[in-house]
Design a protein around this motif. Structure first.
Motif, PDB file in Angstrom:
ATOM      1  N   LYS A 135      22.919 -13.718 143.733  1.00  0.00           N
ATOM      2  CA  LYS A 135      24.278 -13.373 143.286  1.00  0.00           C
ATOM      3  C   LYS A 135      24.386 -13.315 141.774  1.00  0.00           C
ATOM      4  O   LYS A 135      25.341 -12.764 141.238  1.00  0.00           O
ATOM      5  CB  LYS A 135      25.277 -14.378 143.862  1.00  0.00           C
ATOM      6  N   ILE A 137      22.072 -11.895 139.692  1.00  0.00           N
ATOM      7  CA  ILE A 137      21.658 -10.594 139.144  1.00  0.00           C
ATOM      8  C   ILE A 137      22.312  -9.398 139.838  1.00  0.00           C
ATOM      9  O   ILE A 137      22.456  -8.352 139.230  1.00  0.00           O
ATOM     10  CB  ILE A 137      20.125 -10.397 139.139  1.00  0.00           C
ATOM     11  N   TYR A 138      22.731  -9.562 141.086  1.00  0.00           N
ATOM     12  CA  TYR A 138      23.326  -8.421 141.786  1.00  0.00           C
ATOM     13  C   TYR A 138      24.816  -8.286 141.467  1.00  0.00           C
ATOM     14  O   TYR A 138      25.666  -8.454 142.333  1.00  0.00           O
ATOM     15  CB  TYR A 138      23.083  -8.530 143.287  1.00  0.00           C
ATOM     16  N   THR A 139      25.107  -8.000 140.203  1.00  0.00           N
ATOM     17  CA  THR A 139      26.497  -7.755 139.796  1.00  0.00           C
ATOM     18  C   THR A 139      26.536  -6.555 138.861  1.00  0.00           C
ATOM     19  O   THR A 139      25.506  -6.101 138.374  1.00  0.00           O
ATOM     20  CB  THR A 139      27.100  -8.946 139.026  1.00  0.00           C
ATOM     21  N   LYS A 140      27.721  -6.101 138.588  1.00  0.00           N
ATOM     22  CA  LYS A 140      27.900  -4.981 137.656  1.00  0.00           C
ATOM     23  C   LYS A 140      27.594  -5.392 136.220  1.00  0.00           C
ATOM     24  O   LYS A 140      27.519  -4.537 135.343  1.00  0.00           O
ATOM     25  CB  LYS A 140      29.329  -4.445 137.769  1.00  0.00           C
ATOM     26  N   VAL A 142      24.774  -7.023 135.226  1.00  0.00           N
ATOM     27  CA  VAL A 142      23.352  -7.212 134.953  1.00  0.00           C
ATOM     28  C   VAL A 142      22.861  -6.646 133.654  1.00  0.00           C
ATOM     29  O   VAL A 142      22.235  -7.358 132.875  1.00  0.00           O
ATOM     30  CB  VAL A 142      22.384  -6.523 135.972  1.00  0.00           C
ATOM     31  N   ASP A 143      23.111  -5.367 133.443  1.00  0.00           N
ATOM     32  CA  ASP A 143      22.509  -4.712 132.286  1.00  0.00           C
ATOM     33  C   ASP A 143      23.000  -5.356 130.990  1.00  0.00           C
ATOM     34  O   ASP A 143      22.229  -5.622 130.070  1.00  0.00           O
ATOM     35  CB  ASP A 143      22.836  -3.220 132.301  1.00  0.00           C
TER      36      ASP A 143
END
Lengths: 222, 222
Positions: A135, A137-140, A142-143
DNA sequence: GCAATATTGATAGTATTACTATTATATTTG
DNA sequence: CAAATATAATAGTAATACTATCAATATTGC
């Protein structure tokens, strides 16, 4: 594991006030680990945490921007700890093959030692990494967060082991992917052991995940 | 991909009212895919979806209990679709080695064909599976939902390919783990291609993930 | 074609979450 | 001891994740 030499430092960008600098701060860390493990990250709130440590929401907000950043902090702490174990475990071992085996064990074997590092219970923390770390890294974001360097420790571990693999077999074409898929895959398979045992071969053995990845990695690079 | 023979049926436990049974229902599905992809699962709400399809929250709640179940529905749809592609792709191929290669390609190559199955855009749906599907299983509800059979299709795929691997090499010890770690690892590595390219070997090649897993799996079982 | 029924839309309302702001009270430090 | 700082207590806001009610609109059954 010797604690004397271990001094984990987390990027100051991850907190507003260093939780290591006060008693409340340390309580925030130690209790958040217990609570996230207990309630899951979705069920965990700063309000519940505040109640648990007999403090208030506003106090916690003075340390961490929000619960996502707190989880990121814990994740960074975890990977720093793992990196320390890797460095410490491989020190003075000249054979790269031997070093790789040690690293694989550290990365894939269950964490059972219940000796906590100061206020941090690493067994629970590892459980949180298994259950909740995707949870992070799997978000908007990350970058954005990647640019800020929040994932540097993790990437450093991958690069370090990737170099080790290149040392063993310079012709192997996918060292980074092999390492990251092993690290993350091992966490994922540990989750499967608990929740989808029918998809685990020889799930009665406590080292099934470790055996699988040992076999897989050594076959891949030989 | 021929569509004529494909009739994907989802467990009625996953919806309160079958979205395939009405126009609003189909709009809920098609627009939720677009919106989840756009906003991320955290940013996605039934309110926003309602606005997008010119309907109301209450109408959507008559189809799906909550957004988590909706994502689960989409995930089941996706895996049913993948299973169909696997069965269809391997039909009439007698060599198990050949069948495995076909399966690996289906599971690891990028989805580019932008031909949507009725109201479902599979390219976007695949993107959602890459970005959001871990959130489906990493919850406190897993065991509960697993018992209800919500993950049956996924497990069926793993078992099917596991059998194939046993057919090729009956002595290989970890067929289930090899398959599930390949399926989930490939999704994970696709995420890395977009967000952590420094951890991808040869990331300029569009088939890097596929090449890696082909090499890995074939070496593991030979 | 019309009544019965099911479906949807419009609106309102609640509890909880994820914060922000304010002020009083401790605690530390110089 | 005064000044600075940290914390606690309280209140408040916008958004989320729903639930409830009822009117409007289709659909179907006869």
């Amino acid at each position: 594991m010797k604690k004397l030499f271990l001094n984990i430092t987390i990027s100051p960008d991850l907190y507003l006030k260093n939780p290591e600098s006060s008693e409340v701060g340390k309580k925030i860390i130690s209790k958040s680990i217990v609570l996230i493990d207990e309630l899951g990250f979705e069920g965990f709130t700063f309000k519940k945490l505040a109640k648990e440590i007999s403090s208030t929401e506003s106090t916690i907000y003075r340390y961490f921007e929000n619960k996502h950043i707190l989880l990121l902090y814990l994740t960074c702490w975890y990977w720093s700890w793992v990196e320390y174990k890797l460095v410490f475990g491989m020190i003075n071992i000249s054979s790269p093959e031997e070093r790789l085996k040690i690293a694989l064990n550290i990365l894939t074997k269950p964490i059972t030692e219940d000796e906590s590092f100061f206020h941090i219970n690493e067994v629970l923390l590892h459980q949180i990494i298994v259950n909740e770390s995707t949870k992070v890294i799997y978000t908007k974001e990350v970058d954005n967060e990647n640019e800020k360097g929040y994932y540097t420790v993790y990437k450093q571990i991958v690069n370090r082991l990737s170099d080790l693999i290149k040392e063993i077999n310079p012709d192997y074409k996918y060292p980074h992917m092999l390492v990251s898929s092993t690290i993350d895959g091992a966490l994922h398979q540990k989750y499967f052991v608990d929740h989808f045992p029918s998809l685990i071969d020889n799930s009665q053995s406590k080292d099934c995940v470790s055996s699988f990845y040992n076999d897989l990695v050594l076959n891949a690079i030989k």
